[in-house]
Design a protein around this motif. Structure first.
Motif, short mmCIF file in Angstrom:
data_model
loop_
_atom_site.label_atom_id
_atom_site.label_comp_id
_atom_site.label_asym_id
_atom_site.label_seq_id
_atom_site.Cartn_x
_atom_site.Cartn_y
_atom_site.Cartn_z
N THR A 429 0.83 -1.21 0.00
CA THR A 429 0.00 0.00 0.00
C THR A 429 0.86 1.26 0.00
O THR A 429 0.44 2.30 -0.46
CB THR A 429 -0.93 0.03 1.23
OG1 THR A 429 -0.14 -0.25 2.37
CG2 THR A 429 -2.03 -0.98 1.09
N CYS A 430 2.08 1.14 0.51
CA CYS A 430 2.95 2.33 0.55
C CYS A 430 3.30 2.81 -0.86
O CYS A 430 3.31 3.99 -1.13
CB CYS A 430 4.24 2.03 1.30
SG CYS A 430 3.99 1.75 3.04
N ALA A 431 3.63 1.85 -1.72
CA ALA A 431 4.03 2.24 -3.06
C ALA A 431 2.95 1.95 -4.09
O ALA A 431 3.11 2.28 -5.27
CB ALA A 431 5.33 1.52 -3.44
N GLY A 432 1.85 1.32 -3.66
CA GLY A 432 0.76 1.03 -4.59
C GLY A 432 1.16 -0.02 -5.62
O GLY A 432 1.09 0.22 -6.82
N VAL A 433 1.61 -1.18 -5.15
CA VAL A 433 2.09 -2.23 -6.05
C VAL A 433 1.15 -3.42 -5.99
O VAL A 433 0.78 -3.88 -4.90
CB VAL A 433 3.53 -2.66 -5.68
CG1 VAL A 433 4.04 -3.69 -6.66
CG2 VAL A 433 4.44 -1.45 -5.62
N GLY A 454 7.79 -2.63 -0.64
CA GLY A 454 8.56 -2.92 0.57
C GLY A 454 9.50 -1.82 0.98
O GLY A 454 10.23 -1.94 1.96
N THR A 455 9.50 -0.71 0.26
CA THR A 455 10.44 0.36 0.60
C THR A 455 9.83 1.40 1.52
O THR A 455 10.51 2.33 1.94
CB THR A 455 10.93 1.09 -0.67
OG1 THR A 455 9.78 1.60 -1.34
CG2 THR A 455 11.68 0.15 -1.58
N GLY A 456 8.55 1.25 1.80
CA GLY A 456 7.92 2.20 2.71
C GLY A 456 7.94 1.65 4.12
O GLY A 456 8.98 1.63 4.77
N CYS A 457 6.80 1.11 4.55
CA CYS A 457 6.72 0.60 5.91
C CYS A 457 7.33 -0.79 6.02
O CYS A 457 7.66 -1.25 7.09
CB CYS A 457 5.27 0.59 6.40
SG CYS A 457 4.23 -0.66 5.64
N GLY A 458 7.45 -1.47 4.90
CA GLY A 458 8.05 -2.80 4.92
C GLY A 458 7.09 -3.91 5.32
O GLY A 458 7.48 -5.07 5.41
N LEU B 56 10.57 5.09 1.40
CA LEU B 56 9.61 6.18 1.24
C LEU B 56 8.25 5.56 1.10
O LEU B 56 8.11 4.41 0.71
CB LEU B 56 9.90 6.99 -0.03
CG LEU B 56 11.16 7.86 -0.08
CD1 LEU B 56 11.32 8.43 -1.48
CD2 LEU B 56 11.07 9.00 0.94
N CYS B 57 7.21 6.32 1.39
CA CYS B 57 5.87 5.82 1.11
C CYS B 57 5.44 6.37 -0.24
O CYS B 57 6.14 7.12 -0.90
CB CYS B 57 4.89 6.19 2.22
SG CYS B 57 4.32 7.89 2.18
N ARG B 58 4.26 5.95 -0.61
CA ARG B 58 3.71 6.34 -1.89
C ARG B 58 3.69 7.86 -2.10
O ARG B 58 3.88 8.35 -3.22
CB ARG B 58 2.27 5.82 -1.86
CG ARG B 58 1.62 5.66 -3.13
CD ARG B 58 0.41 4.79 -2.83
NE ARG B 58 -0.17 4.35 -4.07
CZ ARG B 58 -1.11 3.43 -4.16
NH1 ARG B 58 -1.54 2.83 -3.06
NH2 ARG B 58 -1.59 3.09 -5.30
N LYS B 59 3.44 8.58 -1.05
CA LYS B 59 3.37 10.04 -1.17
C LYS B 59 4.76 10.58 -1.52
O LYS B 59 4.89 11.48 -2.34
CB LYS B 59 2.87 10.67 0.13
CG LYS B 59 1.46 10.29 0.48
CD LYS B 59 0.90 11.08 1.65
CE LYS B 59 1.54 10.78 2.98
NZ LYS B 59 1.14 9.50 3.59
N GLY B 60 5.76 10.02 -0.89
CA GLY B 60 7.12 10.47 -1.16
C GLY B 60 7.56 10.15 -2.59
O GLY B 60 8.10 11.00 -3.30
N ALA B 600 -2.61 7.48 1.35
CA ALA B 600 -2.27 8.15 0.10
C ALA B 600 -2.49 9.66 0.11
O ALA B 600 -2.22 10.32 -0.88
CB ALA B 600 -3.06 7.52 -1.04
N GLN B 601 -3.00 10.19 1.24
CA GLN B 601 -3.27 11.62 1.27
C GLN B 601 -2.55 12.28 2.43
O GLN B 601 -2.17 11.62 3.39
CB GLN B 601 -4.79 11.88 1.38
CG GLN B 601 -5.60 11.33 0.22
CD GLN B 601 -5.29 12.04 -1.11
OE1 GLN B 601 -4.98 13.22 -1.13
NE2 GLN B 601 -5.37 11.30 -2.20
#
Lengths: 479, 698
Positions: A429-433, A454-458, B56-60, B600-601
């Motif tokens: 969900t962090c990167a939308g994959v 996996g690069t966001g929250c992991g 980074l997260c999606r926002k980043g 996402a926001q």
């Protein structure tokens, strides 16, 4: 001495302390508190927790000793009030001291009822050495002293009400073999119905505590195996210890002798004022709208209301919804409101579920869609929600009372098989994959670099690994 | 204007090491020119930056999505009196107009006729210069910012308990050393995802994470213990924890005696919160409470972290204080890998509250009513201390006063989308409409800009340089990586342009590094002392932690090891008690409404809703199947949420993970804050965003 312009509180229990806190906060005084016990005010309802060992004694103190004086409150312990002279606006203590008041508050609580058991009290008026009361900190200390030598193995608790069961459970946790004697046909007669009481008895039984219901203790004797407690059904229970917990009645003697209106308790109106405008009553000793309670919540609400009233605010006490909650490790009982009375009201509906195998019995009384009373025995998994609905009088949908009794916990993310996960399902969900995007990768590194999964929250790392491990092998075969 | 600073060590030669534009984590990232003629920017990891280690997260990842956006404002807009429409204007025309009208309003109604509203997303330089604009060029006391709606309750609590307010008094990575981490009202796995790695490492080491939230959030899914209390009862829960710690002799008496004061009163209050009473108030069963206390009592290193869930209440400060009391009773603050911290929300939530855009403060976290503070700052500014105004209104009170007889008649807004983010938004919009002049600086036509009389287009992140202070109190540098579109000016230039037109004799530099140097001087000797920090050090050291009083000082990564910031060096136990929410449920409004964020926001969504690579789901109403069944709501179909202040309709999300007596609405879109309550915390002046009484219907 604070003198004739002060507020004098008779009693130094939980209601009295709450009242004084309210007065201090509002800057009202001077206040004199007359407690008949030798101890400074403590949390009485935790006495069984003290016995059980979950609380240390000092943790029961409601305010540090220094607090009272530093807030200009005179706290007098060992101060037994013998007489109230309303005309002279003064009370007289057992030691002959006279304390004048402008406003008097009776917060004298209740007095334990001694069951009519022969031999409990000796000719000298003292309790039989093996017999204990359970009402005050001093009682608990005496009981602890009896337990200290470590040769006490057995105990009988006389009284199968809320407090009696807490004491029984506490002594069981302390390693004693405990039996309970209850005169009524089932345990917790004042709160539970017959079925609830029976389930509770079975629950106790499997935890090693046997109860005798419909049986009265009649005599204390000496047997070859120690002290004997003779029941009216012919049994004699051999024991090392007897604890009496057969209920309490409001302490109204002082009020009665002074000619105040007294019913079951000292009669008060919505401002907690008795038949004498300068005398108030709160807590266990007070009777409001024909009822006395014996619980902390109403006592505290009354104390708050009275503090506000004495401060000149227009506060009204209109009654309290009670939740009776058994406090003992592994013994789960809660009673909301008055289930028996509520169920007898016209229009009341009862939803109940009993599971004798798990020793649970839950019964909701619903009136106009709202839970107006409940018995919960052996399963408190939803108590946090049910009490909220009860306290807030939430009007529920027709399916909700039933749903409240069915044991479902919010399901966490279902462990659906990763192999059956559709390609479009979002994995990271962090990167939308999506799962498909992961499956298109050949290694964790590639997935991370090209999709950023996996690069966001992991949090998706385990799923990503599984997806890569289970991805169709055709892609690899072609290369 | 500072030229783009590149950092060879960080990777590609043409990469700019900088930080994400969004939350308080301020993740390190690199921006690399790409595309035809290098006109677009690509986000690349910066693995060396310790807070996010390249994550980074999606926002980043999508943060450059506003570059070259078609909705980007590139010319000042002025509302035409005749048509009522906004029309393009030259900068000089727009700034002259604003300055003239401000002067006229102040001449007619006094200095306080002008209000200034800042934001927790502004750089330190902007926040500082905005405060100076208000106090020196405008002479108004009426300045505050949206940080009041972020972590101000934790700030107030930190000051009371420790004598200083730095969100985390240790680096975020210290979390990994804790045996037990208690998250009170934080959904960091969604709101600051890269922070979750530190929690995962706690668990890998065998530690436990406790998540306290009315919703079973993605953060809860990654925790070992999940407690879902009734909204607005976290304070009672903390008192229940204190009660049991005391009962079972788990209080660190030695620590309490040596390093704190006030425990006896707190203990007495907690004595009245036995588990069954806590259960009735909070909805947390006694067994769950005992389990939590077992965990805490047995932990060598326990850490309590609060976020908006604990703080955004009319008893927010008291709630945070109660959880600090828990940490103190356990003897944790000052111990490595343990203690208390606040997970600040906005990008510069920390720095934004330190340098003078708060109504009661001057730079360096100095109090504006402290004569010594006034003297110091006035000397840096070259003005007479007597000319500095006093304390003004807090954010919500400022908005509530707009256009009222004794309130400001104009408002300058920087870095805030008030119409979406303020509580009781319909009322706030009415107040904005009552102004004689509303000026909004923004990069896009936000909902607030759309109401303005003058809209000034400003640079965005990556087009400007400036420092931020992240949730750890680490001062970091965001570097310019691209030039701004023609027609756009930086906030610093706007401030300087206004100050000049207002005839201010004080200097208003527009070079960020120059502003920072002045800020450092102004902060010298204050609690948030930046005197020893400069851009070169920040670059060389991956940020510098304040206080850093001189250039030889290493900065302060960890605080409280030996003493707390009160004069006697002791932390204060503060005696607080549960009162309850300002608006309890009743027969007409029978459920609790709580608000929050989605991954996402970001905040009011003015930026993220316009990034096409971020999914914009629109608002939704999350509710439990039991409640859905009661009101006839079905998943995906519209439901209506009503409170005493407003109504909104949005699709239902029926989930078993929320308390059945509570509904949740995210606040990134217009609507949620029409519902929220404007009851304020008495000390922090934080509105009660996190709970009010609502009715739901299908």
């Amino acid at each position: 001495m604070n003198g004739a312009d002060g507020i004098v509180v008779v009693g130094a229990g939980m209601a009295a302390t709450r009242l004084v806190e309210g007065l201090v906060r509002r800057g009202i005084g001077p206040v004199t508190v007359l407690g008949r016990e030798p101890d400074a005010p403590y949390n009485r309802i935790l006495l069984s927790a003290l016995l059980e060992g979950t609380h240390r004694e000092d943790a029961l103190a409601l305010r540090p000793a220094s607090w009272w004086a530093s807030h200009d409150v005179e706290l007098r312990t060992d101060a037994r009030v013998e007489a109230l002279d309303r005309e002279r606006h003064e009370v007289r203590l057992a030691d002959g001291t006279v304390v004048p008041y402008r406003t008097l508050v009776l917060a004298s609580g209740s007095i334990p009822v001694l069951p009519p058991v022969r031999g409990v009290v000796g000719e000298d008026g003292a309790l039989h050495p093996a017999v204990h009361a359970f009402r005050t900190l001093a009682d608990v200390r005496r009981l602890e002293a009896a337990l200290a030598p470590g040769d006490v193995r057995r105990a009988v608790v006389v009284g199968g009400g809320l407090l009696g069961l807490q004491v029984a459970r506490a002594l069981t946790v302390r390693g004693l073999v405990v039996e309970v004697v209850e005169g009524a046909e089932h345990l917790m007669r004042s709160q539970l119905g017959e079925r609830g009481g029976a389930v509770l008895a079975r629950d106790l039984e499997r935890r090693g505590t046997h109860s005798y219901t419909g049986a009265r203790a009649v005599r204390v004797t000496e047997t070859s195996e120690g002290t004997g407690l003779v029941l009216d059904n012919g049994y004699t229970l051999s024991t090392d210890l007897v604890v009496l917990s057969a209920g309490a009645r409001p302490a109204t003697g002082l009020a009665q002798r002074a000619g105040l209106a007294v019913g079951r308790g000292v009669v008060v109106d919505e401002t907690l004022t008795t038949s004498d405008a300068d005398v108030h009553a709160i807590g266990d000793c007070a009777e409001h709208a024909g009822r006395t309670t014996g619980f902390v919540a109403p006592a505290w609400e009354q104390a708050e209301t009275l503090a506000a009233h004495l401060a000149g605010a227009s506060a009204r006490y209109t009654g309290t919804r009670t939740v009776a909650r058994l406090r003992a490790t592994d013994l789960d009982v809660a009673v909301l409101g008055e289930p028996r009375e509520a169920a007898a009201e016209p229009g009341a509906q009862v939803v109940e579920m009993t599971n004798p195998v798990t020793c649970s019995h839950r019964r909701l009384v619903v009136q106009g869609g709202a839970v107006v009373a409940a018995e919960l025995v052996g399963d408190l998994s939803r108590i946090g929600l049910i009490t909220q609905h009860f306290d807030r009088r939430t009007v529920l949908g027709p399916l909700e009372p039933g749903a409240l009794l069915s044991a479902d916990r919010p399901s966490s993310g279902s462990a659906a098989s990763v192999t059956s996960m559709p390609d479009e399902a979002e994995v990271c969900t962090c990167a939308g994959v999506s799962a498909g995007a992961i499956r298109a990768c050949s290694s964790l590194e590639q997935a991370r670099d090209s999709t950023r999964a996996g690069t966001g929250c992991g949090g998706c790392a385990p799923v990503v690994r599984q997806l890569l491990a289970t991805r169709p092998s055709t892609q690899g075969a072609r290369s | 204007m500072t030229p783009p600073v590149t950092q060879a060590a960080a990777g590609a030669p043409d990469a700019t090491a900088t930080h994400c534009p969004y939350c308080s984590l301020q993740c390190g990232m690199q921006l690399v020119a790409s595309g035809p003629r290098g006109r677009s920017l690509e986000v690349q990891p910066w693995p060396e930056f310790p807070v996010n280690e390249g994550g980074l997260c999606r926002k980043g990842w999508t943060s450059t999505g506003l570059r070259g956006h078609r909705e980007r404002l590139t010319t000042p807009l002025v509302r035409d009196r005749a048509t009522g429409e906004l029309r393009a204007a030259e900068w000089d025309e727009a700034l002259d107009l604003v300055a003239d009208r401000l002067r006229a309003l102040q001449a007619a109604h006094g200095a306080d006729a002008v209000g200034v509203f800042g934001g927790g997303g502004l750089t330190n330089e902007k926040a500082y210069l905005l405060g100076k604009l208000a106090r020196v060029a405008l002479g108004t006391s009426q300045i505050d910012y949206n940080g009041r709606w972020c972590m101000s309750s934790a700030a107030s609590a930190g000051n009371q308990a420790f004598g200083i307010d730095r969100g985390l008094p240790f680096p975020l990575a210290d979390v990994e050393q804790a045996d037990v981490v208690v998250l009170v009202g934080s959904n960091l796995a969604e709101t600051m995802p890269p922070a979750a790695r530190h929690l995962d490492r706690v668990r890998e080491r065998g530690g436990q994470v406790v998540c306290i939230d009315p919703r079973r959030t993605p953060t809860a899914e990654r925790s070992d213990v999940v407690l879902q209390p009734v909204p607005g009862t976290d304070l009672a829960l903390a008192l229940g924890v204190l009660h049991l710690l005391d009962a079972r002799v788990a209080v660190d008496e030695e620590y309490v005696a040596a390093r704190t004061s006030g425990w006896e009163d707190v203990r007495a209050t907690a004595a009245g919160w036995w588990p069954e009473r806590v259960e009735r108030t909070t909805g947390i069963g006694t067994a769950e409470l005992h389990a939590l206390v077992d965990l805490l009592a047995g932990a060598e290193r326990a850490m309590v972290l609060t976020a908006r869930g604990a703080e955004q209440h009319s008893q927010g400060t008291a709630t945070v204080l109660a959880w600090i009391d828990v940490a103190l009773a356990l003897g944790m603050p000052g111990k490595p890998g343990a203690g208390y911290g606040c997970l600040t929300g906005q990008g510069n939530g920390q720095g934004g509250r330190e340098h003078g855009q708060k109504s009661d403060q001057l730079p360096g976290y100095r109090m504006i009513d402290d004569p010594a503070a006034r003297e110091h700052v006035a000397a840096v500014w070259g003005v007479d201390p007597a000319t500095l105004p006093g304390k003004g209104r807090s954010a919500y009170e400022l908005l509530d006063a707009l256009g009222q007889p004794d309130g400001p008649r104009s408002l300058l807004v920087f870095g805030s989308n008030i119409v979406v983010s303020a509580p009781r938004a319909t009322h706030v919009s009415e107040r904005l409409a009552a102004l004689d002049l509303l000026v909004v600086c923004d990069m896009v036509m936000s909902e607030t800009a759309a109401l303005a009389d003058v809209v000034l287009p400003v640079t965005q992140w990556a087009e400007e340089t400036g420092t931020m202070t992240n949730l750890e109190g680490r001062v970091i540098l965001r570097r310019q990586a691209a030039s701004a579109p023609a027609g756009v000016r930086s906030d610093l230039q706007v401030i300087a342009g206004l100050a000049e037109r207002l005839g201010s004799t004080a200097t208003f530099p527009t070079d960020p590094e120059e502003v920072f140097a002045e800020l450092a001087r102004a902060s010298a000797g204050g609690k948030a002392d930046y005197a020893g920090i400069d851009y070169a050090r920040i670059t060389a050291e991956h940020g510098v932690f304040w206080p850093c009083p001189d250039h030889e000082h290493p900065g302060t990564q960890r605080m409280f090891a030996d003493r707390f910031a009160h004069a006697d060096g002791r932390a204060r136990f503060v005696d607080v008690d549960h009162v309850g929410t300002a608006e309890p449920t009743d027969a007409d409004f029978p459920v609790h409404l709580t608000t929050g964020r989605v991954l996402a926001q970001y905040q009011s969504g003015a930026q993220t809703r316009r990034v096409k690579d971020l999914p914009d789901t629109g608002p939704f109403v999350e509710l439990h199947p039991m409640l859905a069944g009661r009101v006839g709501a079905r998943d995906g179909e519209p439901v209506c949420v009503r409170t005493r202040r407003g109504t909104m309709t949005a699709p239902a999300r029926v989930v078993g993970t929320i308390r059945p007596d509570t509904v949740f609405v995210p606040f990134h879109w217009v609507g949620a804050n029409r519902l929220t309550n404007d009851a304020l915390d008495p000390s922090s002046r934080m509105p009660e965003f996190k709970v009010c009484a609502a009715a739901v219907s299908a």
